[in-house]
Write an enzyme that holds these catalytic residues in place. Structure first.
Site, PDB file in Angstrom:
ATOM      1  N   HIS A 170      -6.544 -18.690  14.081  1.00  8.76           N
ATOM      2  CA  HIS A 170      -7.891 -19.148  13.727  1.00  8.76           C
ATOM      3  C   HIS A 170      -8.604 -18.133  12.844  1.00  8.76           C
ATOM      4  O   HIS A 170      -9.198 -18.502  11.815  1.00  8.76           O
ATOM      5  CB  HIS A 170      -8.717 -19.408  14.980  1.00  8.76           C
ATOM      6  CG  HIS A 170     -10.176 -19.610  14.677  1.00  8.76           C
ATOM      7  ND1 HIS A 170     -10.680 -20.792  14.183  1.00  8.76           N
ATOM      8  CD2 HIS A 170     -11.230 -18.745  14.758  1.00  8.76           C
ATOM      9  CE1 HIS A 170     -11.977 -20.672  13.984  1.00  8.76           C
ATOM     10  NE2 HIS A 170     -12.333 -19.442  14.306  1.00  8.76           N
ATOM     11  N   ASP A 173       0.850  -1.179   0.000  1.00  5.51           N
ATOM     12  CA  ASP A 173       0.000   0.000   0.000  1.00  5.51           C
ATOM     13  C   ASP A 173       0.894   1.240   0.000  1.00  5.51           C
ATOM     14  O   ASP A 173       1.928   1.270   0.667  1.00  5.51           O
ATOM     15  CB  ASP A 173      -0.898  -0.024   1.235  1.00  5.51           C
ATOM     16  CG  ASP A 173      -1.912   1.104   1.243  1.00  5.51           C
ATOM     17  OD1 ASP A 173      -1.984   1.857   0.257  1.00  5.51           O
ATOM     18  OD2 ASP A 173      -2.628   1.235   2.243  1.00  5.51           O
ATOM     19  N   CYS A 175      -7.619 -25.315  11.453  1.00  4.90           N
ATOM     20  CA  CYS A 175      -6.488 -24.573  12.030  1.00  4.90           C
ATOM     21  C   CYS A 175      -5.957 -25.279  13.274  1.00  4.90           C
ATOM     22  O   CYS A 175      -6.650 -26.068  13.919  1.00  4.90           O
ATOM     23  CB  CYS A 175      -6.889 -23.134  12.345  1.00  4.90           C
ATOM     24  SG  CYS A 175      -7.767 -22.896  13.901  1.00  4.90           S
ATOM     25  N   CYS A 181      -8.059 -24.902  16.570  1.00  4.19           N
ATOM     26  CA  CYS A 181      -9.266 -25.718  16.680  1.00  4.19           C
ATOM     27  C   CYS A 181      -8.962 -27.206  16.769  1.00  4.19           C
ATOM     28  O   CYS A 181      -9.718 -27.969  17.367  1.00  4.19           O
ATOM     29  CB  CYS A 181     -10.182 -25.444  15.489  1.00  4.19           C
ATOM     30  SG  CYS A 181     -10.980 -23.821  15.551  1.00  4.19           S
ATOM     31  N   ASP A 228      -8.527  -6.637   1.832  1.00  5.83           N
ATOM     32  CA  ASP A 228      -7.594  -6.704   2.956  1.00  5.83           C
ATOM     33  C   ASP A 228      -8.264  -6.060   4.155  1.00  5.83           C
ATOM     34  O   ASP A 228      -9.099  -5.158   3.998  1.00  5.83           O
ATOM     35  CB  ASP A 228      -6.276  -5.993   2.633  1.00  5.83           C
ATOM     36  CG  ASP A 228      -6.407  -4.477   2.755  1.00  5.83           C
ATOM     37  OD1 ASP A 228      -5.815  -3.889   3.685  1.00  5.83           O
ATOM     38  OD2 ASP A 228      -7.098  -3.851   1.908  1.00  5.83           O
ATOM     39  N   CYS A 255     -13.071 -26.852  11.708  1.00 10.30           N
ATOM     40  CA  CYS A 255     -12.004 -25.941  11.287  1.00 10.30           C
ATOM     41  C   CYS A 255     -10.666 -26.675  11.337  1.00 10.30           C
ATOM     42  O   CYS A 255     -10.379 -27.407  12.294  1.00 10.30           O
ATOM     43  CB  CYS A 255     -11.951 -24.707  12.185  1.00 10.30           C
ATOM     44  SG  CYS A 255     -10.594 -23.565  11.802  1.00 10.30           S
TER      45      CYS A 255
END
Length: 385
Positions: free
Chosen positions: A345, A91, A316, A319, A276, A314
């Site tokens: 997560h 950016d 991840c 989890c 984003d 999930c």
């Protein structure tokens, strides 16, 4: 010249596509984790990669001030500096220059501001911002724009549009001058991409004027700026809707700073490809997790004995290994691990959401997915906090 963006399939205004960059393909629609200071808070580059993220956002304004241009260059560029193998969008920092510096002075040829770290005066011009991003090896270079604060009157917004277009032309000139010195940069996917930024506030005619002027420059992609800066929700969506029709269909579209999961789904339906947002890691620091039923706050006392994961199914690490009770304990005890696991997560949630969106588009089931998702995740339906 080879196209930088390829559309594979559409359903309504929603698009399944791919962006070609020097550091790989970006399948769209895509969410870009925010690594403002060359790091996504709480996560290692390896964790991001394993989650499925292939593109991150860094911020030229922040990195220009600290650590500065030279340290990044001496480390071999931004990819080597932050050990990220994927795509980097930098950016330009136009929004931060104005929003974070009360003493910033916007001039016709750039912005003069006072460093928040040591108080020294710093000047950033459109040409300098592009030169720095190219020197760092950014894959997607953003032009310097002028984002007026909310609320701003029509005349002030019109002046910001005129300045943004003028700066974009200057940015494009120096971009091609720099690339002309390196023959290997002339065509995608070996060369970096240059994105313009549409301003115009809440004024539809000014957004049309800005988008049309930038589209005539035939840039590689187009960002929709000046949204999510404090305006009411309905005006945010209206600003997006007033911009997208005037952008080229064969170029990627990027909604800057957005957003909540339901916003992402709504804006994909309006033809936006890139997103984003700092929310996944920011909310993690406040003990909030994203789930298929909305936000889940670890402040809830009943979670202290809840042995289930944050989200059933999930994939991840948080989890797969830890209960809500344990994560609540970490957050209440102010243990760093709690923030790390929640950040992991939440980022996984966003990356997985984009994969589900792409899968739905590929299977021709986008509208069904959209209706089902918004039925559980519209603003106002988040009752877990």
């Amino acid at each position: 010249m080879a196209p930088v963006f390829q559309t594979e399939k559409t359903e309504g205004n929603a698009r399944l596509g791919v962006i070609l960059t020097p550091h790989g393909r970006v399948e769209t629609p895509a969410f870009m984790p925010v690594g403002t200071a060359a790091t996504v808070k709480g996560l290692t580059p390896r964790e991001l990669w394993e989650l499925g993220a292939r593109i991150v956002v860094a911020n030229t304004y922040h990195l220009f001030i600290r650590p500065g241009v030279v340290p990044v260059r001496r480390c071999g560029g931004l990819h080597a500096f932050m050990a990220w193998p994927g795509v980097i969008l930098t950016d330009s920092g136009g929004y931060q220059i104005v929003s974070l510096n009360q003493l910033a002075q916007v001039l016709d040829d750039g912005v003069v501001f006072r460093s928040p770290w040591d108080g020294t005066l710093v000047t950033l011009s459109p040409k300098l911002v592009v030169s720095v991003q190219l020197e760092w090896g950014s894959d997607i270079v953003m032009v310097l724009d002028h984002c007026p604060p909310w609320p701003a009157g029509r005349r002030a917004v019109q002046q910001s549009v005129e300045r943004t277009v003028r700066w974009a032309r200057q940015s494009q000139q120096v971009f091609w001058e720099k690339l002309a010195k390196n023959d290997s940069f002339w065509s995608p996917p070996s060369r970096p991409l240059l994105f313009g930024i549409v301003q115009g506030g809440v004024y539809a005619d000014l957004r049309k004027a800005c988008a049309t002027a930038l589209a005539e420059m035939e840039l590689d992609g187009y960002a929709i700026g000046g949204v999510s800066v404090g305006e009411p929700e309905e005006l945010l969506v209206e600003s997006i809707e007033a911009t997208v029709p005037w952008l080229p269909t064969g170029k990627p579209r990027y909604a800057m700073g957005l957003g909540e999961p339901w916003q992402v789904v709504e804006l994909v339906a309006r033809g936006v490809d890139l997103f984003d947002c700092v929310l996944p890691t920011r909310l993690a620091r406040h003990g909030v997790a994203y789930t298929s039923c909305g936000r889940l706050s670890l402040r809830r006392k009943e979670l202290s004995e809840d042995v289930s994961p944050l989200e059933e199914g999930c994939s991840c690490y948080a989890c797969q290994h830890f209960s809500r009770a344990y994560l609540r304990h970490l957050w209440k005890a102010r243990e760093i691990l709690g923030v790390v696991l929640l950040s992991l997560h939440n980022t996984c949630y966003y990356v997985s959401l984009m994969q589900r969106i792409r899968d739905a588009l590929r299977a021709g089931e986008w509208e069904r997915f959209r209706r089902a998702f918004l039925g559980h995740n519209r603003k106002g339906g988040e009752v877990w906090e």
